[in-house]
Design an enzyme around this catalytic site. Structure first.
Site, PDB file in Angstrom:
ATOM      1  N   CYS A 281       0.808  -1.218   0.000  1.00  0.00           N
ATOM      2  CA  CYS A 281       0.000   0.000   0.000  1.00  0.00           C
ATOM      3  C   CYS A 281       0.843   1.270   0.000  1.00  0.00           C
ATOM      4  O   CYS A 281       0.319   2.361  -0.258  1.00  0.00           O
ATOM      5  CB  CYS A 281      -0.917   0.018   1.217  1.00  0.00           C
ATOM      6  SG  CYS A 281      -1.793  -1.530   1.511  1.00  0.00           S
ATOM      7  N   HIS A 437      -4.250   6.273   6.272  1.00  0.00           N
ATOM      8  CA  HIS A 437      -4.372   5.123   5.378  1.00  0.00           C
ATOM      9  C   HIS A 437      -5.832   4.662   5.382  1.00  0.00           C
ATOM     10  O   HIS A 437      -6.404   4.401   4.333  1.00  0.00           O
ATOM     11  CB  HIS A 437      -3.427   4.025   5.852  1.00  0.00           C
ATOM     12  CG  HIS A 437      -3.280   2.903   4.889  1.00  0.00           C
ATOM     13  ND1 HIS A 437      -2.997   3.098   3.559  1.00  0.00           N
ATOM     14  CD2 HIS A 437      -3.389   1.553   5.059  1.00  0.00           C
ATOM     15  CE1 HIS A 437      -2.923   1.931   2.952  1.00  0.00           C
ATOM     16  NE2 HIS A 437      -3.181   0.975   3.828  1.00  0.00           N
ATOM     17  N   HIS A 475      -9.856   1.222  -1.798  1.00  0.00           N
ATOM     18  CA  HIS A 475      -8.410   1.030  -1.614  1.00  0.00           C
ATOM     19  C   HIS A 475      -7.782   0.610  -2.936  1.00  0.00           C
ATOM     20  O   HIS A 475      -7.946  -0.520  -3.382  1.00  0.00           O
ATOM     21  CB  HIS A 475      -8.183  -0.034  -0.546  1.00  0.00           C
ATOM     22  CG  HIS A 475      -6.757  -0.153  -0.096  1.00  0.00           C
ATOM     23  ND1 HIS A 475      -5.718   0.514  -0.715  1.00  0.00           N
ATOM     24  CD2 HIS A 475      -6.191  -0.870   0.910  1.00  0.00           C
ATOM     25  CE1 HIS A 475      -4.585   0.210  -0.102  1.00  0.00           C
ATOM     26  NE2 HIS A 475      -4.851  -0.625   0.877  1.00  0.00           N
TER      27      HIS A 475
END
Length: 639
Positions: A281, A437, A475
């Site tokens: 990520c 995040h 995401h």
């Protein structure tokens, strides 16, 4: 002397729309926009998705009917808003009611007869099983008799257990904007997004090249999992088992660094530095770190940074679902105390820091153009912000590779410390916020909130605003940091930190004594925030945090370093730059531009170069490449 890496252009595409000139950001705060900005946002989405076209001063709907702009947009506004952001997976991606899930089976013959069937000769296996008897049939057919058992795969389907995703606006097809030649979706998105970022600068790339040696430019771009649709690694690994032929493109076009390769080969013609870092990520911020280091050191003057991820495929979703990472429909229904799938609110599938059950996959492609401060002033570039550093730390020893660790405390602590040391404690405490995040998993809501809260305590921040834009976009894996970056730039134009609107209430196990989580957009004003810290808390222990400075702060820094005379000259040069940038935005909003795609353009070979021991000259480039390389280890050698 250190050089400040400035953001002079940005662009891309994600579930909110086109990133350049804050179009995607405006979709997130649509209800806070005035009528003119709402209209501009809708028009950009309408032409992007094919619901409207513009020609010779007139607007047309999808049926070709000419309408006044206000009437046209009013008729499709709900459709446009509903076909963006997180929503139920649409047939453009795959049919959630008919997901391929073939079953392995063994057919058994009865005691008194064999299994018999007819087959085309060309469909015969290369190695005929010993228990097959083959006799000629009609024409190209043969008759097969199998004694004993026959192992086979039965075509089968099931309903997807995860039916939500952050998808690009419905109808947007990047491959139709250029000769895509069976490119994976990721790379089609790359061509659109990198072009958007470059053209958003308002500076012809030739003007940039003419000021530099060709090797003073860098491209750092990649994704975290490669191209996994049928045109990339997905088809490469799947096709042999389903009886399809592997193509010559699936292997090379599947590599995760391919976004950088496409920018080099088909957009910039770059011969400078290149690369693609991978860090789950945190991938976008890893690539950003490479560009920042290059520009700060003076090795490069320009760096294009990007990422492109297209993981909304049934195979990728099933892989994450099997890990227990995604928000499954049954769990979403349970959270909302519902029983019927038709009642599910897919818009609210992703609920950062609330009562949640897993993350929601998303697709995105984001690029920015970084430039050293001296070159930006010389070229009259607009400044959208600056990134002084990216901090990266691993988690140390771990029990499970997927478990969280301690690295993010270090990265976020260093980022906060840098802001404090550059701008002062008051700026950090009162005029900064965090782009979390914020994945919407139960584990993330606890661990990341603890990280941010502990750093807030350590730096005496009483109420640190926390944004989590995955609630809108999903995401996008390695490109998630790019979504955070380009979205944050909008706050310094429109004055809002997007709220976490899909989260009804903050979960009881979220740490928030020193944090501010808001379900509503926070109005801070265009000058209200000096910095934002982008935070990535990646799978496997890949943590990265990057402080980003507001344009008004950057201009103060430039004034101090370069003085009033150079700043005045820069402002004068910017007039033409901004005019070209605005023209690009207006034409693109009307659907009148195409991405840059220079296939088979100005291809050079070794014989085309002029090579001496001191330099190399490339035809078509203004300046030579200097080959004189200083010895960096002179203290170890005789010279």
């Amino acid at each position: 002397m250190s050089h400040l890496p400035l953001i002079v252009g940005f662009g891309g595409i994600n579930p909110a729309g086109r990133s350049s000139f804050h179009h995607a950001y405006r979709r997130l705060i649509f209800d806070k926009l005035d009528q003119q900005n709402q209209q501009n946002t809708l028009l950009g989405l309408a032409t992007l998705t094919g619901l409207a076209t513009y020609q010779d001063g007139h607007y047309f709907n999808k049926s070709g009917e000419q309408l006044p702009l206000a009437a046209l947009l009013s008729s499709i506004q709900d459709q446009l808003l509903n076909s963006t952001l997180i929503r139920r997976i649409e047939p453009d991606c795959f049919d959630v009611n008919k997901v391929t899930f073939n079953k392995v089976a063994t057919l058994k013959s009865t005691a008194d007869s064999s299994i018999r069937f007819t087959l085309r000769k060309r469909h015969l296996p290369n190695i005929i099983p010993e228990n097959w008897t083959i006799t000629p049939g009609n024409g190209q057919d043969v008759e097969i008799a199998v004694s004993g058992n026959l192992d086979t795969i039965l075509p089968d389907f099931k309903t997807a257990q995860v039916q939500s995703a952050g998808q690009l606006p419905t109808g947007f097809q990047p491959g139709k904007l250029y000769q895509s030649r069976n490119h994976p979706r990721n790379l089609q998105m790359t061509i659109f997004s990198a072009s958007d970022a470059l053209l958003s600068t308002g500076i012809p790339f030739e003007d940039i090249l003419n000021r530099l040696s060709p090797d003073q430019i860098a491209v750092y771009a990649s994704n975290s999992i490669g191209q996994l649709d049928d045109f990339g690694f997905g088809g490469l690994t799947k096709y042999p088992s389903v009886g399809k032929r592997t193509s010559s493109k699936q292997m090379p076009l599947g590599y995760a660094q391919m976004p950088a390769d496409f920018v080099n080969a088909y957009i910039l013609g770059n011969v400078g530095a290149t690369g693609g870092a991978l860090g789950a990520c945190a991938t976008f911020l890893y690539n950003l770190r490479s560009g920042i280091q290059d520009i700060r050191s003076g090795k490069r003057k320009v760096a294009m940074i990007g990422g492109s991820d297209a993981p909304v495929t049934q195979e990728v979703i099933e892989g994450f679902r099997a890990m227990g990472a995604l928000a499954e429909d049954k769990d979403l229904l349970a959270l909302d105390k519902l029983t019927e799938l038709n009642d599910a609110d897919y818009r609210k599938a992703c609920r950062p820091f609330g009562k949640n059950c897993g993350f929601t996959i998303g697709e995105s492609s984001q690029f920015i153009l970084l430039m050293s401060d001296d070159l930006a002033l010389e070229l009259g570039a607009e400044v959208y912000g600056a990134i002084p550093e990216v901090f990266v730390n691993a988690d140390g020893h771990k029990k499970s590779i997927s478990a969280p660790g301690i690295g993010n405390y270090i990265t976020l602590g260093k980022a906060a410390s840098l802001v404090k040391n550059m701008l002062g404690a008051e700026s950090l405490q009162q005029r900064s916020y965090v782009q979390a995040h914020g994945t919407s998993t139960p584990q993330n809501r606890v661990t990341e909130s603890h990280v941010i809260n502990e750093i807030a305590k350590a730096f005496d921040i009483k109420s640190w605003p926390v944004a989590a834009i995955k609630c809108y976009l999903g995401h996008s894996q390695g490109t998630a940091g790019g979504d955070q970056l380009t979205t944050s730039l909008g706050t310094w134009t429109y004055g809002y930190i997007p709220g976490i609107q899909t989260t009804d209430e903050i979960a009881s196990d979220v740490h928030q004594s020193n944090l501010l989580f808001s379900q509503q957009h926070i109005e801070v004003g265009a000058l209200g925030m000096d910095t934002v810290i982008l935070n990535s808390k990646g799978f496997g222990g890949n943590n990265a945090s990057a402080p980003m400075l507001a344009p008004h702060i950057v201009k103060q820094m430039l004034m101090k370093k370069h003085g009033q005379k150079k700043i005045t000259e820069w402002e004068n040069r910017k007039v033409a730059t901004l005019a070209r940038a605005s023209e690009y935005d207006q034409k693109t909003t009307l659907g009148l531009t195409k991405p840059i795609y220079q296939y088979d353009h100005h291809v050079l070979a070794g014989d085309d170069l002029e090579i001496t021991e001191n330099s190399i000259r490339l035809p078509g480039y203004e300046n030579r490449i200097d080959l004189n390389t200083a010895n960096p280890f002179s203290e170890y050698t005789d010279e």
